[in-house]
Design an enzyme around this catalytic site. Sequence first.
Site, PDB file in Angstrom:
ATOM      1  N   GLU A 122      41.642  30.902  43.176  1.00 32.97           N
ATOM      2  CA  GLU A 122      41.834  30.210  44.304  1.00 32.97           C
ATOM      3  C   GLU A 122      40.450  29.124  44.569  1.00 32.97           C
ATOM      4  OE1 GLU A 122      44.394  30.745  46.133  1.00 32.97           O
ATOM      5  OE2 GLU A 122      45.044  32.585  45.263  1.00 32.97           O
ATOM      6  N   HIS A 129      43.325  35.960  42.433  1.00 25.71           N
ATOM      7  CA  HIS A 129      44.402  36.766  42.746  1.00 25.71           C
ATOM      8  C   HIS A 129      45.027  37.147  41.457  1.00 25.71           C
ATOM      9  CE1 HIS A 129      45.410  35.985  46.978  1.00 25.71           C
ATOM     10  NE2 HIS A 129      45.370  37.205  47.024  1.00 25.71           N
ATOM     11  N   CYS A 140      42.615  38.944  51.620  1.00 27.34           N
ATOM     12  CA  CYS A 140      41.827  38.248  50.402  1.00 27.34           C
ATOM     13  C   CYS A 140      41.166  37.008  50.757  1.00 27.34           C
ATOM     14  CB  CYS A 140      42.939  37.927  49.306  1.00 27.34           C
ATOM     15  SG  CYS A 140      43.531  39.617  48.356  1.00 27.34           S
TER      16      CYS A 140
END
Length: 216
Positions: A79, A166, A142
Site C-alpha cells: 500500500e 495487504h 487496515c
Amino acid sequence: MRTLLTGFEPFPGYPHNPSQWVVERLGAEPIPGVDLETQVLPVDYARAGKGIGRLIREIKPEAVLALGLAGKRRSVRLERVSLNLNDSSRPDNRGRVSEGQPIDPQAPAAYFSSLPLIEIREALAAAGIPVRISNHAGAYLCNHVFFSAMHTIEALGLASRAGFVHLPQAAEYHPDGEGLSLSDLKKGVEIVLSVLRKTRSERHETRENQEYSQKP
Ligand code: PCA
C-alpha cells in the site's frame, strides 16, 4: 533492527485472517537481524489505531510493518497511501459502522508509506510471489491502522519507516483452495522484513510524502 509487526483478527465476512497466522508464526521464531515485536490488532475502530499508536510510542521501532487481509485480491499488495478517512459500510467487530468520517480532524489528509516499495516488489516478484503496488488501502480498519501508525510517527518526530501490506486470502481458507498458501504468505513477509533490514540506513521519504504530510 527493532521492528513492530502487526496483523488483524478475523472480521465480518472472513472467519480466518492469514495476517494473524503469519504474525503469530513469525512472533514464535527468531529472524536473523530482526528484533521483532508482534501484535494481532482488534478489528475495532475504537481500539486498533490507539493500539498501534501505543506500541509505537513504547517500542520506538525502526520499522513498522502492518499486515491485513484483502480477501478479494489474488496478490500481495504494497500500500502506498493512507487516508485520514473511515468509510466502509462493513461494521467492525463491535458492530460500529463509520462512513465518511476523518480519523483525526486535526491531522493531514494523507500520508505516503515510507517503506521501499519498489525494492520490496522486486524481491517478492523474484521469489515468485504475485505482488502489486496499490494506491488505495480502502477506508476500513487496515487503512485506519496504516494512517494511525504514520500519524503517530510524524507526531512523535520518529525516524521509523512504516507501511502497510495487504495479504490475499490463503489457499487453506479458500473454498476452491486456489491462491498462495499460508507458508508462501509467511515467506513473503519474511522477504519484506529482509528488504527492510538490508535498506535500514536509507530513508524513503518522497517529495510527495513531505508535501502531503504538511499540517494544514
Ligand atoms: N482487513 C481489513 C481489516 C482487517 C483486515 O485484515 C481491511 O482491509 O481493512
